[in-house]
Design a protein around this motif. Structure first.
Motif, PDB file in Angstrom:
ATOM      1  N   UNK A 139       0.824  -1.224   0.000  1.00 59.39           N
ATOM      2  CA  UNK A 139       0.000   0.000   0.000  1.00 59.39           C
ATOM      3  C   UNK A 139       0.852   1.266   0.000  1.00 59.39           C
ATOM      4  N   UNK A 140       0.426   2.249  -0.781  1.00 57.33           N
ATOM      5  CA  UNK A 140       1.209   3.485  -0.907  1.00 57.33           C
ATOM      6  C   UNK A 140       1.341   4.225   0.414  1.00 57.33           C
ATOM      7  N   UNK A 141       0.277   4.208   1.225  1.00 61.91           N
ATOM      8  CA  UNK A 141       0.335   4.892   2.514  1.00 61.91           C
ATOM      9  C   UNK A 141       1.144   4.109   3.546  1.00 61.91           C
ATOM     10  N   UNK A 142       1.694   2.993   3.146  1.00 64.15           N
ATOM     11  CA  UNK A 142       2.644   2.264   3.983  1.00 64.15           C
ATOM     12  C   UNK A 142       4.073   2.488   3.483  1.00 64.15           C
ATOM     13  N   UNK A 143       4.289   2.256   2.191  1.00 62.26           N
ATOM     14  CA  UNK A 143       5.660   2.330   1.656  1.00 62.26           C
ATOM     15  C   UNK A 143       6.193   3.765   1.626  1.00 62.26           C
ATOM     16  N   UNK A 144       5.369   4.726   1.260  1.00 67.79           N
ATOM     17  CA  UNK A 144       5.859   6.089   1.080  1.00 67.79           C
ATOM     18  C   UNK A 144       6.189   6.787   2.402  1.00 67.79           C
ATOM     19  N   UNK A 145       5.358   6.674   3.456  1.00 67.95           N
ATOM     20  CA  UNK A 145       5.785   7.225   4.754  1.00 67.95           C
ATOM     21  C   UNK A 145       7.042   6.544   5.299  1.00 67.95           C
ATOM     22  N   UNK A 146       7.198   5.230   5.085  1.00 71.44           N
ATOM     23  CA  UNK A 146       8.414   4.559   5.548  1.00 71.44           C
ATOM     24  C   UNK A 146       9.632   5.048   4.767  1.00 71.44           C
ATOM     25  N   UNK A 147       9.448   5.365   3.495  1.00 78.38           N
ATOM     26  CA  UNK A 147      10.519   5.955   2.681  1.00 78.38           C
ATOM     27  C   UNK A 147      10.986   7.272   3.296  1.00 78.38           C
ATOM     28  N   UNK A 148      10.026   8.113   3.681  1.00 81.44           N
ATOM     29  CA  UNK A 148      10.378   9.378   4.317  1.00 81.44           C
ATOM     30  C   UNK A 148      11.027   9.134   5.674  1.00 81.44           C
ATOM     31  N   UNK A 149      10.513   8.166   6.419  1.00 82.24           N
ATOM     32  CA  UNK A 149      11.078   7.865   7.741  1.00 82.24           C
ATOM     33  C   UNK A 149      12.546   7.469   7.632  1.00 82.24           C
ATOM     34  N   UNK A 150      12.894   6.696   6.613  1.00 81.96           N
ATOM     35  CA  UNK A 150      14.285   6.273   6.432  1.00 81.96           C
ATOM     36  C   UNK A 150      15.167   7.427   5.953  1.00 81.96           C
ATOM     37  N   UNK A 151      14.559   8.401   5.301  1.00 77.38           N
ATOM     38  CA  UNK A 151      15.334   9.555   4.824  1.00 77.38           C
ATOM     39  C   UNK A 151      15.572  10.582   5.923  1.00 77.38           C
ATOM     40  N   UNK A 152      14.719  10.611   6.931  1.00 80.49           N
ATOM     41  CA  UNK A 152      14.776  11.661   7.946  1.00 80.49           C
ATOM     42  C   UNK A 152      16.127  11.769   8.668  1.00 80.49           C
ATOM     43  N   UNK A 153      16.696  10.681   9.183  1.00 79.69           N
ATOM     44  CA  UNK A 153      17.972  10.837   9.905  1.00 79.69           C
ATOM     45  C   UNK A 153      19.072  11.449   9.050  1.00 79.69           C
ATOM     46  N   UNK A 154      19.115  11.081   7.777  1.00 85.64           N
ATOM     47  CA  UNK A 154      20.156  11.608   6.890  1.00 85.64           C
ATOM     48  C   UNK A 154      19.952  13.093   6.635  1.00 85.64           C
ATOM     49  N   UNK A 155      18.702  13.494   6.389  1.00 92.46           N
ATOM     50  CA  UNK A 155      18.421  14.887   6.060  1.00 92.46           C
ATOM     51  C   UNK A 155      18.471  15.801   7.277  1.00 92.46           C
ATOM     52  N   UNK A 156      18.112  15.277   8.449  1.00 90.89           N
ATOM     53  CA  UNK A 156      17.997  16.123   9.633  1.00 90.89           C
ATOM     54  C   UNK A 156      19.228  16.099  10.533  1.00 90.89           C
ATOM     55  N   UNK A 157      19.992  15.006  10.535  1.00 92.37           N
ATOM     56  CA  UNK A 157      21.103  14.880  11.481  1.00 92.37           C
ATOM     57  C   UNK A 157      22.439  14.686  10.766  1.00 92.37           C
ATOM     58  N   UNK A 158      22.492  13.776   9.786  1.00 88.71           N
ATOM     59  CA  UNK A 158      23.761  13.407   9.144  1.00 88.71           C
ATOM     60  C   UNK A 158      24.468  14.613   8.551  1.00 88.71           C
ATOM     61  N   UNK A 159      23.709  15.517   7.912  1.00 87.33           N
ATOM     62  CA  UNK A 159      24.329  16.661   7.237  1.00 87.33           C
ATOM     63  C   UNK A 159      24.358  17.902   8.119  1.00 87.33           C
ATOM     64  N   UNK A 160      23.974  17.776   9.399  1.00 83.22           N
ATOM     65  CA  UNK A 160      23.998  18.926  10.315  1.00 83.22           C
ATOM     66  C   UNK A 160      25.419  19.469  10.431  1.00 83.22           C
ATOM     67  N   UNK A 161      25.540  20.791  10.435  1.00 79.33           N
ATOM     68  CA  UNK A 161      26.858  21.420  10.431  1.00 79.33           C
ATOM     69  C   UNK A 161      27.372  21.765  11.824  1.00 79.33           C
TER      70      UNK A 161
END
Length: 589
Positions: free
Chosen positions: A32-54
């Protein structure tokens, strides 16, 4: 930024989890799209919010907002079944809070990943959606209930979980993993060896090696900046050592690297978005893009020959030209995965993402070996770690861009603003195609200066695409036109990312590099127009003979213009070449 010790292994584990999840989606069937797509964002969050923090403040704020966003994504995924029955209408204050958290998180992900411009555009469209009913005249809208407006964007498939995010989940992520696997092994050296063997001995050989290697490397990276940083690390010193002017060396690398997003088989995220928006199979888009991409790099080649009349541009010394055996061995490191990909796409009828999964497996096996065909355990482990880190970060960056662009597309659909802008283009062009094309090209250039190519393409095609098709263009023709013009900002001042990187690497004033890059990359400006004047150019899969004839016609015109602009020749000859080339390029057969 990345720290040592245990935290590094956490990021490696997150990257491996992201890779495993996206590969599992392909092999698991329908999810289901409302399962796969939120999990896609969830997996992207640490990289976008913490990994590249300056700094520590960004890390702390990223952890807080990222945790809220993660909880919201997981809540959507857990409740995907009942939410699908709400038809985009939020039920209660709690769900409104979830929607606000998701939208704020997406905006901040994009800001951290690529800077302010795209989130500002998205924020402006959100404000328009919320308060546009108070705008008088035709650009106002009737208004949408808050629960319906926010719900469409966050719990239905009309906003951040829309079709664009679906492309990011099921196609873009897979090809990013494929590119990461190839980059971690010997494929990059294979590209350089093949290019040096083919062009190294020719006049302007070092520059032509840059063009060929960037075309090959760009076909898997799909990023001008990544291309400059990787191939430029080898080609730029080689050119400067041979006495090439620094401005020319930087221009060659910037122009050659900018072709990565138009070069099959990968072509960057924009091509996969095009599949979704046009409904055209990816194999057909590859076929349509092949001849224009070839013409782009051919124009670069002609431009180098023209520059060699101004400067003494020598080929590579014999001791820097690889032998046959290393060329054949290292070429196999990209030829085998490419062959697997193309075989299963074209001859067995597999979907591009399924074929890419099989190509990933082939590339992963080749990570065990080096150019001497020897195995080394620690080296293989380092390559696997590189794949995990690079794939995790690149998937997150593209997800951040596409999620943010999806807000804009969602608001355009909810409010009808896209239709109004389309009407404005039609009226502003007087209902004529070429003025509408020029208006669209200008919009693409301006947007491309501020937001990534994929986002610029998506926004422009959403508002200008219907106008162009209404004026007679085929859908794929309109999409390729917009996509190419969205690339202009890579070499066009004032914001020219590929030029900035190349100029920094070679130690030259960026304006000097940009001037030569615009002349050398003249194909980027003219080939999209050539596609309109010669529609058969993009129909290689259906009318191959006509397509090749159209390519020859466009190539002759483009070559005359490129040579006329760059070569040190008399003004009368220069004018005759440019005007004659334009006539050949645009006059219909």
């Amino acid at each position: 930024m990345l720290t040592a010790g245990a935290s590094r292994w956490i990021w490696i584990a997150l990257g491996a989890t992201s890779i495993t999840f996206h590969l599992w989606l392909i092999f698991s069937g329908l999810v289901p799209n409302l399962l796969s797509r939120p999990l896609h964002m969830a997996l992207a969050l640490p990289w976008a919010m913490i990994f590249i923090a300056r700094n520590s403040i960004e890390r702390i704020s990223g952890a807080v907002l990222g945790s809220l966003g993660l909880a919201a994504c997981l809540w959507i995924a857990w409740n995907h079944a009942p939410l699908s029955d709400q038809y985009g209408f939020l039920d209660g204050t709690f769900q409104v809070g979830i929607a606000v958290i998701l939208l704020v998180t997406v905006l901040e992900m994009a800001r951290r990943a690529i800077g302010w411009p795209l989130p500002l555009v998205a924020s402006t469209t959100l404000l328009y959606g919320l308060f546009g009913q108070y705008i008088p005249g035709e650009f106002g809208h009737p208004g949408t209930p808050l629960n319906s407006f926010l719900g469409t964007l966050t719990i239905a498939e009309g906003g951040i979980w829309g079709s664009l995010t679906g492309v990011s989940v099921s196609i873009v992520a897979i090809f990013v993993i494929f590119g990461s696997v190839l980059n971690a092994g010997e494929a990059g050296q294979g590209f350089m060896n093949v290019a040096a063997a083919v062009a190294g001995r020719l006049r302007g050989g070092a520059a032509k090696v840059s063009v060929l290697s960037s075309a090959l490397f760009g076909s898997i990276s799909g990023s001008a900046s990544a291309n400059v940083a990787s191939t430029g690390a080898i080609t730029l010193p080689a050119m400067t050592r041979l006495g090439y002017p620094k401005s020319l060396a930087g221009a060659v690398e910037a122009v050659a690297s900018s072709g990565g997003q138009i070069m099959p088989p990968l072509m960057g995220a924009g091509a996969f978005v095009m599949v979704e928006l046009t409904g055209t199979p990816y194999t057909e888009i590859m076929a349509a893009a092949l001849l224009p991409a070839f013409l782009y790099f051919a124009a670069c080649w002609v431009g180098i020959d023209a520059f060699s009349m101004r400067y003494k541009l020598e080929g590579l010394p014999k001791d820097q030209q690889p032998g046959l055996r290393p060329v054949l061995i290292t070429a196999a490191f990209f030829m085998v995965p490419f062959s697997v990909l193309l075989w299963f796409m074209f001859y067995t009828g597999f979907t591009p993402q399924y074929a890419a999964c099989l190509a990933i497996l082939a590339g992963a096996v080749l990570l065990l070996l080096d150019a001497k065909l020897t195995f080394n355990g620690p080296r293989t482990l380092d390559r696997i770690i590189s794949v995990c880190l690079n794939a995790g970060q690149q998937i997150a960056t593209i997800a951040s861009i596409i999620l943010c662009a999806s807000i804009i597309i969602g608001v355009l659909g909810i409010t009808g603003l896209g239709v109004k802008i389309t009407s404005l283009i039609l009226s502003g062009s007087g209902g004529m195609l070429w003025p509408a094309l020029l208006l669209t090209a200008a919009a693409c250039l301006v947007l491309g200066m501020e937001v990534p190519t994929t986002a610029a393409y998506v926004i422009c095609i959403s508002v200008a695409g219907p106008a162009l098709t209404e004026l007679g263009l085929q859908p794929l023709q309109a999409h390729l036109f917009v996509f190419w013009f969205a690339l202009l900002s890579t070499i066009t001042p004032p914001v020219c990312g590929a030029v900035f990187i190349a100029a920094g690497m070679v130690g030259e004033n960026w304006l000097k590099v940009a001037g030569k890059a615009m002349a050398l990359g003249i194909g980027l400006y003219l080939i999209p127009l050539g596609m309109i004047a010669n529609p058969d150019l993009i129909h290689l899969s259906t009318v191959p003979i006509h397509a090749v004839l159209a390519a020859a016609k466009v190539g002759v015109g483009l070559g005359c213009i490129s040579f006329g602009i760059i070569a040190p020749i008399r003004w009368m000859i220069r004018i005759a070449l440019v005007l004659g080339g334009a006539l050949v390029l645009f006059y219909p057969l």
